[in-house]
Design a protein around this motif. Sequence first.
Motif, PDB file in Angstrom:
ATOM      1  N   MET A  17      -6.115   8.425   6.877  1.00 36.65           N
ATOM      2  CA  MET A  17      -6.834   7.102   6.613  1.00 36.65           C
ATOM      3  C   MET A  17      -6.763   5.824   7.870  1.00 36.65           C
ATOM      4  SD  MET A  17      -6.020   6.699   2.276  1.00 36.65           S
ATOM      5  CE  MET A  17      -7.480   6.559   2.005  1.00 36.65           C
ATOM      6  N   ARG A  18      -5.636   5.859   8.271  1.00 37.31           N
ATOM      7  CA  ARG A  18      -5.966   4.545   9.325  1.00 37.31           C
ATOM      8  C   ARG A  18      -6.481   4.941  10.154  1.00 37.31           C
ATOM      9  NH1 ARG A  18      -1.570   1.587  10.000  1.00 37.31           N
ATOM     10  NH2 ARG A  18      -0.335   3.082   8.870  1.00 37.31           N
ATOM     11  N   ARG A  19      -6.747   6.368  10.532  1.00 41.19           N
ATOM     12  CA  ARG A  19      -8.399   7.133  11.498  1.00 41.19           C
ATOM     13  C   ARG A  19      -8.996   7.140  11.316  1.00 41.19           C
ATOM     14  NH1 ARG A  19      -4.668  10.760  13.019  1.00 41.19           N
ATOM     15  NH2 ARG A  19      -5.706  12.343  10.778  1.00 41.19           N
ATOM     16  N   ALA A  20      -9.766   6.650   9.296  1.00 42.86           N
ATOM     17  CA  ALA A  20     -10.905   6.654   8.902  1.00 42.86           C
ATOM     18  C   ALA A  20     -11.540   5.096   9.287  1.00 42.86           C
ATOM     19  CB  ALA A  20     -10.739   7.010   7.597  1.00 42.86           C
ATOM     20  N   GLY A  21     -10.233   4.473   8.750  1.00 41.95           N
ATOM     21  CA  GLY A  21     -10.286   2.863   8.903  1.00 41.95           C
ATOM     22  C   GLY A  21     -10.936   2.437  10.536  1.00 41.95           C
ATOM     23  N   ALA A  22     -10.172   3.330  11.560  1.00 47.68           N
ATOM     24  CA  ALA A  22     -10.065   2.193  12.893  1.00 47.68           C
ATOM     25  C   ALA A  22     -11.760   2.964  13.410  1.00 47.68           C
ATOM     26  CB  ALA A  22      -9.612   3.770  13.120  1.00 47.68           C
ATOM     27  N   LEU A  23     -11.776   4.344  12.635  1.00 46.64           N
ATOM     28  CA  LEU A  23     -13.435   4.035  12.896  1.00 46.64           C
ATOM     29  C   LEU A  23     -14.744   2.967  12.423  1.00 46.64           C
ATOM     30  CD1 LEU A  23     -16.101   5.988  14.276  1.00 46.64           C
ATOM     31  CD2 LEU A  23     -15.494   7.575  12.332  1.00 46.64           C
ATOM     32  N   VAL A  24     -14.683   2.674  11.422  1.00 47.17           N
ATOM     33  CA  VAL A  24     -15.673   1.695  10.443  1.00 47.17           C
ATOM     34  C   VAL A  24     -14.786   0.640  10.929  1.00 47.17           C
ATOM     35  CG1 VAL A  24     -15.121   0.089   8.288  1.00 47.17           C
ATOM     36  CG2 VAL A  24     -14.539   2.885   7.988  1.00 47.17           C
ATOM     37  N   ALA A  25     -14.122   0.156  11.507  1.00 40.20           N
ATOM     38  CA  ALA A  25     -13.628  -0.715  12.053  1.00 40.20           C
ATOM     39  C   ALA A  25     -14.421  -1.100  13.652  1.00 40.20           C
ATOM     40  CB  ALA A  25     -11.923  -0.955  12.704  1.00 40.20           C
ATOM     41  N   ALA A  48     -25.488   2.478  13.231  1.00 35.50           N
ATOM     42  CA  ALA A  48     -24.211   2.835  12.657  1.00 35.50           C
ATOM     43  C   ALA A  48     -24.102   4.257  12.004  1.00 35.50           C
ATOM     44  CB  ALA A  48     -24.179   2.146  11.390  1.00 35.50           C
ATOM     45  N   GLU A  49     -25.211   5.085  11.681  1.00 32.71           N
ATOM     46  CA  GLU A  49     -25.278   6.281  11.454  1.00 32.71           C
ATOM     47  C   GLU A  49     -24.677   7.295  13.105  1.00 32.71           C
ATOM     48  OE1 GLU A  49     -27.539   9.777   9.388  1.00 32.71           O
ATOM     49  OE2 GLU A  49     -28.090   7.570   9.668  1.00 32.71           O
ATOM     50  N   GLU A  50     -25.329   6.999  14.253  1.00 33.39           N
ATOM     51  CA  GLU A  50     -25.029   7.479  15.420  1.00 33.39           C
ATOM     52  C   GLU A  50     -23.592   7.659  15.638  1.00 33.39           C
ATOM     53  OE1 GLU A  50     -28.353   5.773  18.117  1.00 33.39           O
ATOM     54  OE2 GLU A  50     -29.377   7.370  16.965  1.00 33.39           O
ATOM     55  N   ARG A  53     -21.407   9.733  13.346  1.00 32.72           N
ATOM     56  CA  ARG A  53     -21.418  11.502  13.937  1.00 32.72           C
ATOM     57  C   ARG A  53     -21.187  11.168  15.019  1.00 32.72           C
ATOM     58  NH1 ARG A  53     -24.145  13.508   8.935  1.00 32.72           N
ATOM     59  NH2 ARG A  53     -25.198  12.256   7.857  1.00 32.72           N
ATOM     60  N   ALA A  54     -20.931  10.409  16.249  1.00 37.13           N
ATOM     61  CA  ALA A  54     -20.677  10.935  17.448  1.00 37.13           C
ATOM     62  C   ALA A  54     -19.008  11.141  17.382  1.00 37.13           C
ATOM     63  CB  ALA A  54     -20.991  10.065  18.405  1.00 37.13           C
ATOM     64  N   ALA A  55     -18.347  10.166  16.074  1.00 37.06           N
ATOM     65  CA  ALA A  55     -16.872  10.519  16.520  1.00 37.06           C
ATOM     66  C   ALA A  55     -16.643  11.668  15.383  1.00 37.06           C
ATOM     67  CB  ALA A  55     -16.654   9.528  15.929  1.00 37.06           C
ATOM     68  N   GLY A  56     -17.194  12.403  15.062  1.00 31.33           N
ATOM     69  CA  GLY A  56     -16.942  13.898  14.233  1.00 31.33           C
ATOM     70  C   GLY A  56     -16.680  13.446  12.368  1.00 31.33           C
ATOM     71  N   ALA A  57     -17.583  12.579  12.024  1.00 31.53           N
ATOM     72  CA  ALA A  57     -16.866  11.835  10.328  1.00 31.53           C
ATOM     73  C   ALA A  57     -18.712  12.079   9.897  1.00 31.53           C
ATOM     74  CB  ALA A  57     -16.683   9.808  11.027  1.00 31.53           C
ATOM     75  N   VAL A 101     -22.327  -6.431   5.816  1.00 29.57           N
ATOM     76  CA  VAL A 101     -22.231  -4.826   5.653  1.00 29.57           C
ATOM     77  C   VAL A 101     -21.473  -4.148   5.891  1.00 29.57           C
ATOM     78  CG1 VAL A 101     -22.817  -2.948   7.961  1.00 29.57           C
ATOM     79  CG2 VAL A 101     -23.775  -5.422   8.492  1.00 29.57           C
ATOM     80  N   ASP A 102     -21.435  -3.423   4.281  1.00 27.57           N
ATOM     81  CA  ASP A 102     -20.115  -2.711   4.112  1.00 27.57           C
ATOM     82  C   ASP A 102     -20.641  -1.191   4.718  1.00 27.57           C
ATOM     83  OD1 ASP A 102     -18.728  -1.406   2.104  1.00 27.57           O
ATOM     84  OD2 ASP A 102     -19.385  -2.121   0.366  1.00 27.57           O
ATOM     85  N   ILE A 103     -19.485  -0.451   5.599  1.00 26.02           N
ATOM     86  CA  ILE A 103     -19.638   0.862   6.121  1.00 26.02           C
ATOM     87  C   ILE A 103     -18.327   1.936   5.576  1.00 26.02           C
ATOM     88  CG2 ILE A 103     -19.033   1.496   8.473  1.00 26.02           C
ATOM     89  CD1 ILE A 103     -20.363  -1.029   9.500  1.00 26.02           C
ATOM     90  N   GLY A 104     -19.041   3.040   5.207  1.00 26.76           N
ATOM     91  CA  GLY A 104     -17.638   3.570   4.414  1.00 26.76           C
ATOM     92  C   GLY A 104     -17.965   5.478   5.546  1.00 26.76           C
ATOM     93  N   VAL A 105     -16.850   5.753   5.887  1.00 29.91           N
ATOM     94  CA  VAL A 105     -16.916   7.256   5.959  1.00 29.91           C
ATOM     95  C   VAL A 105     -16.068   8.163   5.433  1.00 29.91           C
ATOM     96  CG1 VAL A 105     -17.513   5.646   8.732  1.00 29.91           C
ATOM     97  CG2 VAL A 105     -14.789   6.376   8.431  1.00 29.91           C
ATOM     98  N   LEU A 106     -16.509   9.256   6.062  1.00 31.58           N
ATOM     99  CA  LEU A 106     -15.173  10.266   5.921  1.00 31.58           C
ATOM    100  C   LEU A 106     -14.751  10.940   6.816  1.00 31.58           C
ATOM    101  CD1 LEU A 106     -14.067  11.920   3.057  1.00 31.58           C
ATOM    102  CD2 LEU A 106     -16.069  13.619   3.035  1.00 31.58           C
ATOM    103  N   LEU A 107     -14.157  11.180   7.130  1.00 31.43           N
ATOM    104  CA  LEU A 107     -13.206  11.409   8.500  1.00 31.43           C
ATOM    105  C   LEU A 107     -11.558  13.113   7.915  1.00 31.43           C
ATOM    106  CD1 LEU A 107     -13.570  11.679  11.159  1.00 31.43           C
ATOM    107  CD2 LEU A 107     -11.854   9.699  11.374  1.00 31.43           C
ATOM    108  N   ASP A 108     -11.780  14.022   7.628  1.00 34.28           N
ATOM    109  CA  ASP A 108     -10.517  14.782   8.675  1.00 34.28           C
ATOM    110  C   ASP A 108     -10.586  15.042   6.407  1.00 34.28           C
ATOM    111  OD1 ASP A 108     -10.648  15.114  10.781  1.00 34.28           O
ATOM    112  OD2 ASP A 108      -9.601  14.155  11.541  1.00 34.28           O
ATOM    113  N   GLY A 109     -11.357  14.563   5.782  1.00 37.20           N
ATOM    114  CA  GLY A 109     -11.181  14.712   4.716  1.00 37.20           C
ATOM    115  C   GLY A 109     -10.482  13.573   3.294  1.00 37.20           C
ATOM    116  N   TYR A 110     -10.520  11.946   4.319  1.00 39.72           N
ATOM    117  CA  TYR A 110     -10.164  10.888   3.752  1.00 39.72           C
ATOM    118  C   TYR A 110     -11.368  10.528   4.065  1.00 39.72           C
ATOM    119  CZ  TYR A 110      -5.725  13.024   2.070  1.00 39.72           C
ATOM    120  OH  TYR A 110      -5.146  13.875   1.965  1.00 39.72           O
TER     121      TYR A 110
END
Length: 255
Positions: A17-25, A48-50, A53-57, A101-110
Amino acid sequence: MSLRRISIKKPREIETMRRAGALVADTFRLLDPYVKPGVTLAELDRLAEEHIRAAGAVPAYLGYGPKSNPFPATICASVNEVICHGIPDGRELKEGDIIGVDIGVLLDGYYGDACYTYTVGQVSPEVQGLVDTTREALQAGIATVRAGSRLGDVGAAIQELAEGRGYAVVEEYTGHGIGKQLHEDPTVFHRGVRHTGLKVEEGMVFTIEPMINLGAAPTELLADGWTVVTRDRRPSAQFEHTLAVTKKGADLLTL
């Protein structure tokens, strides 16, 4: 609320989840130089979308919600009187606006989830005060969190700071647990009474995301089924972090 319904995350889950959060930041940092007069909300959404997705999320909000009316974008873009869930469109930002701006990502299942309110150029002193207070209210709520504290402490800290300065706290929209689902238990209210509410445990992961209004607290949901505005149409600001609970305090996953 039963603690059996609340997911206690293992250290390896929190690190994911820290990796997902780092991508958000990192996405907030990417957008920062583009948030200026003349940019459209749709352009911020595309950037934001580009990046995500480029980060694999996967963008967490795109397609989220009921099948009859899923959210149609990657970011929530909430300008001025929009409290939350604003849909990015062709509107251009102008000098003096604020945009949450509210951002959410799904990365590696979290999931990772956060919100940041940007100022566009020079804003009025009263609007700057609102933004600063909302940021400080989030910090005040976070400061109460540690294993053994109560969720009522979070809401009380936010409410005391914001209302003490003459602002109103939105009640209907709350923080939430997060993990393999974007929204999990517990619900985290931004108003509360100290030493009450659910006892916080090490390994819980949740968001705190106060929405603070310059005017009165009442809200209105627009006809699109997503956009929430202040009923009096005065400005609103929001800041949000995802955090993990430790014995000593809150470990912010979206710094």
